[in-house]
Design a protein around this motif. Structure first.
Motif, PDB file in Angstrom:
ATOM      1  N   ALA A 100      -7.454   9.684  72.243  1.00 46.42           N
ATOM      2  CA  ALA A 100      -7.192  10.980  72.867  1.00 46.42           C
ATOM      3  C   ALA A 100      -8.355  11.392  73.767  1.00 46.42           C
ATOM      4  CB  ALA A 100      -6.948  12.041  71.801  1.00 46.42           C
ATOM      5  N   ALA A 101      -9.590  11.163  73.309  1.00 45.92           N
ATOM      6  CA  ALA A 101     -10.759  11.478  74.128  1.00 45.92           C
ATOM      7  C   ALA A 101     -10.776  10.630  75.393  1.00 45.92           C
ATOM      8  CB  ALA A 101     -12.033  11.256  73.329  1.00 45.92           C
ATOM      9  N   GLY A 102     -10.362   9.363  75.277  1.00 39.75           N
ATOM     10  CA  GLY A 102     -10.288   8.499  76.450  1.00 39.75           C
ATOM     11  C   GLY A 102      -9.276   9.000  77.466  1.00 39.75           C
ATOM     12  N   VAL A 103      -8.162   9.545  76.990  1.00 35.16           N
ATOM     13  CA  VAL A 103      -7.157  10.104  77.900  1.00 35.16           C
ATOM     14  C   VAL A 103      -7.723  11.320  78.634  1.00 35.16           C
ATOM     15  CG1 VAL A 103      -4.902  11.248  78.011  1.00 35.16           C
ATOM     16  CG2 VAL A 103      -5.208   9.236  76.557  1.00 35.16           C
ATOM     17  N   VAL A 104      -8.424  12.181  77.896  1.00 33.07           N
ATOM     18  CA  VAL A 104      -9.055  13.345  78.530  1.00 33.07           C
ATOM     19  C   VAL A 104     -10.070  12.891  79.582  1.00 33.07           C
ATOM     20  CG1 VAL A 104     -10.507  15.376  78.165  1.00 33.07           C
ATOM     21  CG2 VAL A 104      -8.737  14.804  76.507  1.00 33.07           C
ATOM     22  N   ALA A 105     -10.890  11.905  79.227  1.00 30.42           N
ATOM     23  CA  ALA A 105     -11.910  11.412  80.157  1.00 30.42           C
ATOM     24  C   ALA A 105     -11.274  10.823  81.413  1.00 30.42           C
ATOM     25  CB  ALA A 105     -12.783  10.366  79.458  1.00 30.42           C
ATOM     26  N   ALA A 106     -10.184  10.072  81.237  1.00 29.18           N
ATOM     27  CA  ALA A 106      -9.506   9.483  82.404  1.00 29.18           C
ATOM     28  C   ALA A 106      -8.966  10.574  83.325  1.00 29.18           C
ATOM     29  CB  ALA A 106      -8.371   8.576  81.931  1.00 29.18           C
ATOM     30  N   GLY A 107      -8.365  11.606  82.738  1.00 23.84           N
ATOM     31  CA  GLY A 107      -7.873  12.708  83.552  1.00 23.84           C
ATOM     32  C   GLY A 107      -8.984  13.448  84.268  1.00 23.84           C
ATOM     33  N   LEU A 108     -10.112  13.640  83.579  1.00 21.31           N
ATOM     34  CA  LEU A 108     -11.247  14.334  84.195  1.00 21.31           C
ATOM     35  C   LEU A 108     -11.843  13.530  85.347  1.00 21.31           C
ATOM     36  CD1 LEU A 108     -13.191  15.902  81.193  1.00 21.31           C
ATOM     37  CD2 LEU A 108     -12.243  17.096  83.161  1.00 21.31           C
ATOM     38  N   VAL A 109     -11.954  12.219  85.160  1.00 17.38           N
ATOM     39  CA  VAL A 109     -12.463  11.366  86.244  1.00 17.38           C
ATOM     40  C   VAL A 109     -11.564  11.496  87.467  1.00 17.38           C
ATOM     41  CG1 VAL A 109     -12.823   8.986  86.968  1.00 17.38           C
ATOM     42  CG2 VAL A 109     -13.670   9.740  84.755  1.00 17.38           C
ATOM     43  N   GLY A 110     -10.249  11.489  87.228  1.00 18.54           N
ATOM     44  CA  GLY A 110      -9.326  11.645  88.340  1.00 18.54           C
ATOM     45  C   GLY A 110      -9.500  12.968  89.057  1.00 18.54           C
ATOM     46  N   ALA A 207     -16.029  27.121  65.006  1.00 16.23           N
ATOM     47  CA  ALA A 207     -14.632  27.069  64.567  1.00 16.23           C
ATOM     48  C   ALA A 207     -14.242  25.684  64.070  1.00 16.23           C
ATOM     49  CB  ALA A 207     -13.706  27.490  65.708  1.00 16.23           C
ATOM     50  N   GLY A 208     -15.108  24.688  64.245  1.00 16.53           N
ATOM     51  CA  GLY A 208     -14.772  23.314  63.881  1.00 16.53           C
ATOM     52  C   GLY A 208     -14.069  22.628  65.032  1.00 16.53           C
ATOM     53  N   HIS A 209     -13.531  21.435  64.775  1.00 15.61           N
ATOM     54  CA  HIS A 209     -12.801  20.681  65.799  1.00 15.61           C
ATOM     55  C   HIS A 209     -13.676  20.453  67.037  1.00 15.61           C
ATOM     56  CE1 HIS A 209      -8.986  20.806  63.646  1.00 15.61           C
ATOM     57  NE2 HIS A 209      -9.206  22.081  63.410  1.00 15.61           N
ATOM     58  N   PHE A 210     -14.776  19.747  66.834  1.00 14.77           N
ATOM     59  CA  PHE A 210     -15.729  19.534  67.925  1.00 14.77           C
ATOM     60  C   PHE A 210     -15.083  18.872  69.132  1.00 14.77           C
ATOM     61  CE2 PHE A 210     -18.845  16.591  69.913  1.00 14.77           C
ATOM     62  CZ  PHE A 210     -19.628  17.549  70.541  1.00 14.77           C
ATOM     63  N   GLY A 211     -14.232  17.868  68.893  1.00 17.27           N
ATOM     64  CA  GLY A 211     -13.603  17.176  70.009  1.00 17.27           C
ATOM     65  C   GLY A 211     -12.800  18.110  70.888  1.00 17.27           C
ATOM     66  N   VAL A 212     -12.089  19.039  70.268  1.00 13.65           N
ATOM     67  CA  VAL A 212     -11.266  19.987  71.020  1.00 13.65           C
ATOM     68  C   VAL A 212     -12.141  20.924  71.846  1.00 13.65           C
ATOM     69  CG1 VAL A 212      -9.543  21.807  70.837  1.00 13.65           C
ATOM     70  CG2 VAL A 212      -9.473  19.871  69.268  1.00 13.65           C
ATOM     71  N   SER A 213     -13.166  21.480  71.227  1.00 19.80           N
ATOM     72  CA  SER A 213     -14.023  22.432  71.936  1.00 19.80           C
ATOM     73  C   SER A 213     -14.797  21.748  73.064  1.00 19.80           C
ATOM     74  CB  SER A 213     -14.989  23.113  70.962  1.00 19.80           C
ATOM     75  OG  SER A 213     -15.756  22.167  70.258  1.00 19.80           O
ATOM     76  N   PHE A 214     -15.316  20.552  72.800  1.00 19.90           N
ATOM     77  CA  PHE A 214     -16.103  19.871  73.831  1.00 19.90           C
ATOM     78  C   PHE A 214     -15.216  19.435  74.996  1.00 19.90           C
ATOM     79  CE2 PHE A 214     -18.850  16.373  75.448  1.00 19.90           C
ATOM     80  CZ  PHE A 214     -19.973  17.131  75.706  1.00 19.90           C
ATOM     81  N   ALA A 215     -14.017  18.944  74.687  1.00 18.39           N
ATOM     82  CA  ALA A 215     -13.089  18.554  75.747  1.00 18.39           C
ATOM     83  C   ALA A 215     -12.662  19.765  76.572  1.00 18.39           C
ATOM     84  CB  ALA A 215     -11.870  17.858  75.150  1.00 18.39           C
ATOM     85  N   ALA A 252      -2.681  16.565  77.987  1.00 15.07           N
ATOM     86  CA  ALA A 252      -2.105  15.757  76.911  1.00 15.07           C
ATOM     87  C   ALA A 252      -3.193  15.251  75.968  1.00 15.07           C
ATOM     88  CB  ALA A 252      -1.335  14.580  77.510  1.00 15.07           C
ATOM     89  N   GLY A 253      -4.323  14.830  76.530  1.00 14.71           N
ATOM     90  CA  GLY A 253      -5.419  14.345  75.696  1.00 14.71           C
ATOM     91  C   GLY A 253      -6.005  15.436  74.821  1.00 14.71           C
ATOM     92  N   THR A 254      -6.123  16.652  75.374  1.00 12.43           N
ATOM     93  CA  THR A 254      -6.670  17.762  74.594  1.00 12.43           C
ATOM     94  C   THR A 254      -5.734  18.149  73.450  1.00 12.43           C
ATOM     95  OG1 THR A 254      -7.751  18.595  76.595  1.00 12.43           O
ATOM     96  CG2 THR A 254      -7.577  20.105  74.733  1.00 12.43           C
ATOM     97  N   ILE A 255      -4.427  18.153  73.722  1.00 15.15           N
ATOM     98  CA  ILE A 255      -3.453  18.455  72.664  1.00 15.15           C
ATOM     99  C   ILE A 255      -3.514  17.390  71.574  1.00 15.15           C
ATOM    100  CG2 ILE A 255      -0.986  18.626  72.142  1.00 15.15           C
ATOM    101  CD1 ILE A 255      -0.637  19.837  74.947  1.00 15.15           C
ATOM    102  N   ALA A 256      -3.649  16.134  71.991  1.00 15.62           N
ATOM    103  CA  ALA A 256      -3.760  15.056  71.007  1.00 15.62           C
ATOM    104  C   ALA A 256      -5.035  15.191  70.177  1.00 15.62           C
ATOM    105  CB  ALA A 256      -3.730  13.701  71.708  1.00 15.62           C
ATOM    106  N   LEU A 257      -6.129  15.610  70.816  1.00 18.72           N
ATOM    107  CA  LEU A 257      -7.371  15.836  70.079  1.00 18.72           C
ATOM    108  C   LEU A 257      -7.204  16.952  69.051  1.00 18.72           C
ATOM    109  CD1 LEU A 257     -10.329  15.578  72.637  1.00 18.72           C
ATOM    110  CD2 LEU A 257     -10.029  14.273  70.541  1.00 18.72           C
ATOM    111  N   ALA A 258      -6.479  17.996  69.426  1.00 19.90           N
ATOM    112  CA  ALA A 258      -6.256  19.103  68.498  1.00 19.90           C
ATOM    113  C   ALA A 258      -5.481  18.645  67.264  1.00 19.90           C
ATOM    114  CB  ALA A 258      -5.507  20.228  69.198  1.00 19.90           C
TER     115      ALA A 258
END
Length: 273
Positions: A100-110, A207-215, A252-258
């Motif tokens: 999921a983080a990889g999907v977010v990163a790919a979208g951000l690079v784009g 609040a927890g969920h570091f991946g969600v907050s950082f993304a 989509a990546g952020t929702i998956a991270l959540a």
């Protein structure tokens, strides 16, 4: 020089990821994640120093190589941060979480690569500065209010997005100071959104969920800066279907991270980790 710039930017991303993970760990562990409390925690301060070092390395990289090479390297901080944060919390990141983080990163690079480069000096009138701070402040307050009525993952996302909006306003104001006319009044206004953004980010981390907050932070910060650049500075926006697809990937990546990122709760909290 391009390879050197990419390597320096990548190391800067690692420092930024380490600093964010350390600060999130301290924010979660603190019963009151306010700045005054966190400033007394050495590990949180080390995290801040690491973030500053990462930012400095990123500036050095921009001086050595093109933006199209350096900026995507900055997105790697998300992929670095998740394993570091998981290790601090005594676990291993799951494959689905990293995917999921990889999907977010790919979208951000784009999105980063599709934003047209600005041309010429930037200028913002005093009324434009007030508009910038007002719009960012209202958006941040609305996101903060909405965070009170959602799940922990949604709370982390909304608070981090609020922080990203304020950081985007800070970045826009900084660009005006550096590229345009230096004005002491603008300089006095600069710390206001920056400090509010830092405070909001610590609440998102708590609040927890570091991946969600950082993304969410990684997405909201540049998008807000691009939006303010278009609305207030007359800069061009990306066009076509490609930006829509890149934005859809990040969402989509952020929702998956959540859905996959576990809740990192305070050790004395009855909520299970």
């Amino acid at each position: 020089m391009t390879l050197l710039a990419a390597a320096i930017a990548l190391v800067g991303s690692l420092f930024f990821a380490l600093g964010a993970a350390l600060q999130q760990f301290e924010a979660v562990e603190s019963a009151k994640p306010g700045l005054l409390t966190l400033l007394r925690r050495p590990r949180w301060l080390i995290g801040g120093a690491s973030i500053l070092a990462g930012g400095g390395l990123h500036i050095v990289a921009l001086g050595l190589g093109p933006l199209t090479i350096v900026q995507p390297m900055g997105v790697a901080s998300l992929l670095f941060a998740l394993p570091i944060a998981a290790t601090l919390h005594g676990r291993r990141p799951s494959r689905r979480e990293l995917t999921a983080a990889g999907v977010v990163a790919a979208g951000l690079v784009g999105l980063v690569l599709l934003v047209p480069a600005s041309e010429g000096p930037t200028y913002l009138s005093p009324s434009g500065v007030l508009t910038l701070l007002g719009v960012a402040g209202v958006a941040a307050v609305l996101l903060w209010a909405g965070s009170k009525a959602v799940s922990p993952a949604g709370r982390a996302a909304l608070l981090a997005t609020s922080s990203g909006v304020l950081y985007g306003a800070t970045a826009t104001l900084m660009r005006v100071l550096v590229d345009g006319a230096w004005n002491w009044w603008y300089l006095l206004a600069l710390p206001v959104p920056a400090l509010l953004a830092l405070m909001m980010l610590q609440r998102a981390y708590a609040a927890g969920h570091f991946g969600v907050s950082f993304a969410s932070l990684q997405i909201a910060d540049p998008l807000t800066a691009v939006a303010f650049g278009a609305l207030l500075l007359g800069e061009p926006l990306p066009s076509g279907i490609a930006p829509v697809l890149a934005a859809a990937l990040t969402a989509a990546g952020t929702i998956a991270l959540a859905r996959t990122s576990p809740l990192e709760a305070h050790r004395n909290s009855p909520t299970p980790v």
